[in-house]
Design a protein around this motif. Structure first.
Motif, PDB file in Angstrom:
ATOM      1  N   SER A 155       0.666  -1.222  -0.050  1.00  0.00           N
ATOM      2  CA  SER A 155       0.055  -0.045  -0.094  1.00  0.00           C
ATOM      3  C   SER A 155       0.795   1.365   0.133  1.00  0.00           C
ATOM      4  CB  SER A 155      -0.706   0.018   1.197  1.00  0.00           C
ATOM      5  OG  SER A 155      -1.753   1.375   1.283  1.00  0.00           O
ATOM      6  N   ASP A 156       1.766   1.236   0.871  1.00  0.00           N
ATOM      7  CA  ASP A 156       2.510   2.566   0.933  1.00  0.00           C
ATOM      8  C   ASP A 156       3.687   2.839  -0.182  1.00  0.00           C
ATOM      9  OD1 ASP A 156       1.305   3.590   3.139  1.00  0.00           O
ATOM     10  OD2 ASP A 156       3.223   4.061   4.330  1.00  0.00           O
ATOM     11  N   THR A 157       3.884   1.572  -0.759  1.00  0.00           N
ATOM     12  CA  THR A 157       4.749   1.924  -1.974  1.00  0.00           C
ATOM     13  C   THR A 157       3.938   2.078  -3.302  1.00  0.00           C
ATOM     14  OG1 THR A 157       4.935  -0.579  -2.079  1.00  0.00           O
ATOM     15  CG2 THR A 157       6.805   0.594  -1.087  1.00  0.00           C
ATOM     16  N   GLY A 158       2.719   2.160  -3.322  1.00  0.00           N
ATOM     17  CA  GLY A 158       2.170   2.254  -4.331  1.00  0.00           C
ATOM     18  C   GLY A 158       2.280   1.006  -5.543  1.00  0.00           C
ATOM     19  N   CYS A 159       2.172  -0.218  -4.977  1.00  0.00           N
ATOM     20  CA  CYS A 159       2.600  -1.446  -5.397  1.00  0.00           C
ATOM     21  C   CYS A 159       3.725  -1.461  -5.857  1.00  0.00           C
ATOM     22  CB  CYS A 159       1.418  -1.701  -6.677  1.00  0.00           C
ATOM     23  SG  CYS A 159       1.371  -3.348  -7.036  1.00  0.00           S
ATOM     24  N   PHE A 160       4.872  -0.712  -5.325  1.00  0.00           N
ATOM     25  CA  PHE A 160       6.277  -0.929  -5.289  1.00  0.00           C
ATOM     26  C   PHE A 160       6.602  -0.007  -6.521  1.00  0.00           C
ATOM     27  CE2 PHE A 160       4.647  -4.971  -4.088  1.00  0.00           C
ATOM     28  CZ  PHE A 160       4.981  -5.046  -2.815  1.00  0.00           C
ATOM     29  N   LYS A 161       5.613   0.890  -6.987  1.00  0.00           N
ATOM     30  CA  LYS A 161       6.058   2.054  -8.020  1.00  0.00           C
ATOM     31  C   LYS A 161       6.684   3.342  -7.377  1.00  0.00           C
ATOM     32  CE  LYS A 161       1.488   3.795  -8.692  1.00  0.00           C
ATOM     33  NZ  LYS A 161       0.302   3.821  -9.462  1.00  0.00           N
ATOM     34  N   TYR A 162       6.389   3.807  -6.137  1.00  0.00           N
ATOM     35  CA  TYR A 162       6.873   4.906  -5.657  1.00  0.00           C
ATOM     36  C   TYR A 162       8.442   4.894  -5.350  1.00  0.00           C
ATOM     37  CZ  TYR A 162       1.776   5.925  -4.807  1.00  0.00           C
ATOM     38  OH  TYR A 162       0.708   5.999  -4.984  1.00  0.00           O
ATOM     39  N   SER A 163       8.914   5.965  -5.183  1.00  0.00           N
ATOM     40  CA  SER A 163      10.379   6.117  -5.146  1.00  0.00           C
ATOM     41  C   SER A 163      10.867   5.709  -3.607  1.00  0.00           C
ATOM     42  CB  SER A 163      10.858   7.648  -5.196  1.00  0.00           C
ATOM     43  OG  SER A 163      10.221   8.184  -4.174  1.00  0.00           O
ATOM     44  N   ASN A 164      10.019   5.153  -2.791  1.00  0.00           N
ATOM     45  CA  ASN A 164      10.468   4.964  -1.588  1.00  0.00           C
ATOM     46  C   ASN A 164      10.803   3.352  -1.468  1.00  0.00           C
ATOM     47  OD1 ASN A 164       7.875   4.113  -1.919  1.00  0.00           O
ATOM     48  ND2 ASN A 164       7.059   4.701   0.406  1.00  0.00           N
ATOM     49  N   THR A 165      10.479   2.827  -2.577  1.00  0.00           N
ATOM     50  CA  THR A 165      10.646   1.311  -2.733  1.00  0.00           C
ATOM     51  C   THR A 165      12.197   1.214  -3.110  1.00  0.00           C
ATOM     52  OG1 THR A 165       8.594   0.983  -3.816  1.00  0.00           O
ATOM     53  CG2 THR A 165      10.403  -0.726  -4.001  1.00  0.00           C
ATOM     54  N   LYS A 166      12.847   0.508  -1.912  1.00  0.00           N
ATOM     55  CA  LYS A 166      14.322   0.315  -2.158  1.00  0.00           C
ATOM     56  C   LYS A 166      14.611  -1.157  -2.401  1.00  0.00           C
ATOM     57  CE  LYS A 166      15.474   4.724  -0.896  1.00  0.00           C
ATOM     58  NZ  LYS A 166      13.955   5.130  -0.595  1.00  0.00           N
ATOM     59  N   PRO A 167      15.919  -1.506  -2.697  1.00  0.00           N
ATOM     60  CA  PRO A 167      16.208  -2.880  -2.822  1.00  0.00           C
ATOM     61  C   PRO A 167      15.969  -3.623  -1.614  1.00  0.00           C
ATOM     62  CG  PRO A 167      17.886  -1.514  -3.724  1.00  0.00           C
ATOM     63  CD  PRO A 167      17.113  -0.572  -3.071  1.00  0.00           C
ATOM     64  N   ASP A 168      16.231  -3.342  -0.427  1.00  0.00           N
ATOM     65  CA  ASP A 168      15.823  -3.753   0.901  1.00  0.00           C
ATOM     66  C   ASP A 168      14.096  -3.999   0.834  1.00  0.00           C
ATOM     67  OD1 ASP A 168      18.318  -4.272   1.746  1.00  0.00           O
ATOM     68  OD2 ASP A 168      18.544  -2.396   3.273  1.00  0.00           O
ATOM     69  N   THR A 169      13.434  -3.104   0.527  1.00  0.00           N
ATOM     70  CA  THR A 169      12.321  -3.443   0.558  1.00  0.00           C
ATOM     71  C   THR A 169      11.809  -4.437  -0.236  1.00  0.00           C
ATOM     72  OG1 THR A 169      11.869  -0.820   0.468  1.00  0.00           O
ATOM     73  CG2 THR A 169       9.905  -2.013   0.001  1.00  0.00           C
ATOM     74  N   LEU A 170      12.210  -4.676  -1.255  1.00  0.00           N
ATOM     75  CA  LEU A 170      11.928  -5.967  -2.180  1.00  0.00           C
ATOM     76  C   LEU A 170      12.476  -7.209  -1.467  1.00  0.00           C
ATOM     77  CD1 LEU A 170      12.536  -4.263  -5.743  1.00  0.00           C
ATOM     78  CD2 LEU A 170      10.328  -4.531  -4.500  1.00  0.00           C
ATOM     79  N   ARG A 171      13.583  -7.181  -0.986  1.00  0.00           N
ATOM     80  CA  ARG A 171      13.995  -8.430  -0.343  1.00  0.00           C
ATOM     81  C   ARG A 171      13.147  -8.957   0.852  1.00  0.00           C
ATOM     82  NH1 ARG A 171      19.336  -6.588  -2.078  1.00  0.00           N
ATOM     83  NH2 ARG A 171      19.570  -4.969  -0.829  1.00  0.00           N
ATOM     84  N   VAL A 172      12.491  -7.859   1.735  1.00  0.00           N
ATOM     85  CA  VAL A 172      11.658  -8.197   2.641  1.00  0.00           C
ATOM     86  C   VAL A 172      10.465  -8.468   1.695  1.00  0.00           C
ATOM     87  CG1 VAL A 172       9.936  -6.858   4.304  1.00  0.00           C
ATOM     88  CG2 VAL A 172      12.475  -6.293   4.374  1.00  0.00           C
ATOM     89  N   VAL A 173      10.093  -7.998   0.929  1.00  0.00           N
ATOM     90  CA  VAL A 173       8.527  -8.606   0.233  1.00  0.00           C
ATOM     91  C   VAL A 173       8.866  -9.944  -0.154  1.00  0.00           C
ATOM     92  CG1 VAL A 173       7.187  -8.031  -1.819  1.00  0.00           C
ATOM     93  CG2 VAL A 173       7.839  -6.072  -0.017  1.00  0.00           C
ATOM     94  N   ALA A 174      10.066 -10.263  -0.801  1.00  0.00           N
ATOM     95  CA  ALA A 174      10.343 -11.646  -1.312  1.00  0.00           C
ATOM     96  C   ALA A 174      10.088 -12.521  -0.301  1.00  0.00           C
ATOM     97  CB  ALA A 174      11.785 -11.586  -2.018  1.00  0.00           C
ATOM     98  N   GLY A 175      10.630 -12.201   0.798  1.00  0.00           N
ATOM     99  CA  GLY A 175      10.451 -13.119   1.908  1.00  0.00           C
ATOM    100  C   GLY A 175       9.146 -13.548   2.714  1.00  0.00           C
TER     101      GLY A 175
END
Length: 319
Positions: free
Chosen positions: A155-175
């Motif tokens: 929600s807070d990343t706009g489905c991962f399209k906002y600039s607050n989406t970082k590599p660490d964010t995606l690693r957390v999401v992958a987990g």
């Protein structure tokens, strides 16, 4: 973090408070946190400030509506996704009565109002911070908690399209996705599902977009009457700031909503403008790219003038 963890481990019963106008990050974080506390053998209750918008019904109803005259018995108050004590409004009675508090948040303008604060302004969402907190506590999550955290971050990343989406964010999401919940359905419900009434309301708002500062500021306004016109409550009026945000050349998108306590302002930045600074000038706060405030003004025109002045100052700082 260590002080926050200590207070959590020593607690027996926890009141969990999200910010007012609860969104998916606030709710998902609070739900995940409460479920983890229960897994640890503690009691936990999420207290919300009012009716939750119906589009978030899929997240469940693991909360209690705050009642002013009720008696609350807890030994810890946890404020999540809340950058300022004023953002819990009437529930401050619970916070004060307990006298022992933690604050877990990702807003850069956080005022560190609790007894122990774990604030990371670089995190995409409070849900991301909780994932790391649970890891540090060596408390394993389950599929239900993973789903709540994913919803919060998505929600807070706009489905991962906002600039607050970082590599660490995606690693957390992958987990989190390893737990096998239907992530595509969560995305659909968050971003690709709305009632016919909401679609018609958005069409009317789109026609009323105003442009300022040579097209760099795009603004929309909504009052309580527009919700009534389309048969929906204030809570179910969609996130209208995304409408002006999509307009070409827009640097700052603005949505002003008339509420009982003033004019609620939502700000989004498409470029380098720091809307958190604009929100602070208006008595609010938030992030560089997304912020908000509640403005006390005698009229809609006055509210718009105040907001435009703050936004123009933000633009001047990058010119």
């Amino acid at each position: 973090m260590r002080e926050v963890i200590g207070k959590i481990k020593n607690a027996h019963s926890v009141a969990v408070l999200p910010h007012i106008h609860e969104d998916a990050d606030a709710l998902g974080s609070c739900f995940a946190f409460a479920k983890m506390l229960r897994k640890m053998g503690k009691k936990a209750t999420v207290y919300v400030s009012g009716r939750i918008e119906s589009r978030l019904d899929f997240m469940g109803n693991d909360y209690v509506l705050y009642e002013k005259n009720e008696k609350y018995s807890h030994d810890l108050c946890a404020c999540l996704d809340c950058g300022d004590i004023e953002r819990i409004k009437e529930r401050k009675i619970i916070f004060d009565a307990i006298g022992n508090s933690v604050n877990i948040d990702h807003h850069m303008t956080n005022t560190m109002f609790a007894d122990a604060n774990y604030v990371d302004g670089t995190a995409s969402a409070t849900g991301e911070i909780l994932f790391r907190l649970f890891e540090e506590m060596k408390e394993p999550i389950d599929a239900d908690i993973a789903k709540d955290l994913y919803t919060a971050i998505c929600s807070d990343t706009g489905c991962f399209k906002y600039s607050n989406t970082k590599p660490d964010t995606l690693r957390v999401v992958a987990g989190l996705m390893e737990y096998g919940f239907d992530h595509a359905e969560i995305v659909r419900l968050l971003f690709d599902s709305e009632s016919l009434s909401q679609a018609k309301l958005k069409a009317e708002i789109t026609e009323s977009i105003k442009s300022y500062a040579e097209g760099k500021i795009s603004l929309v306004y909504a009052d309580e009457a527009i919700g009534e016109k389309y048969g929906m409550s204030r809570e179910d009026i969609p996130n209208l700031v995304e409408i002006p945000r999509r307009i070409e050349n827009t640097e700052i998108a603005v949505c002003i909503k008339r509420t009982d306590d003033g004019y609620r302002v939502n700000l989004r930045s498409n470029g380098e403008a720091d809307v958190a600074k604009a929100a602070i000038r208006l008595g609010g706060g938030g992030h560089v790219k997304a912020a908000g405030a509640t403005v006390c003004a005698a009229s809609r025109d006055e509210a718009e003038r105040m907001v435009l002045a703050a936004c123009e100052n933000a633009l001047e700082e990058i010119s």
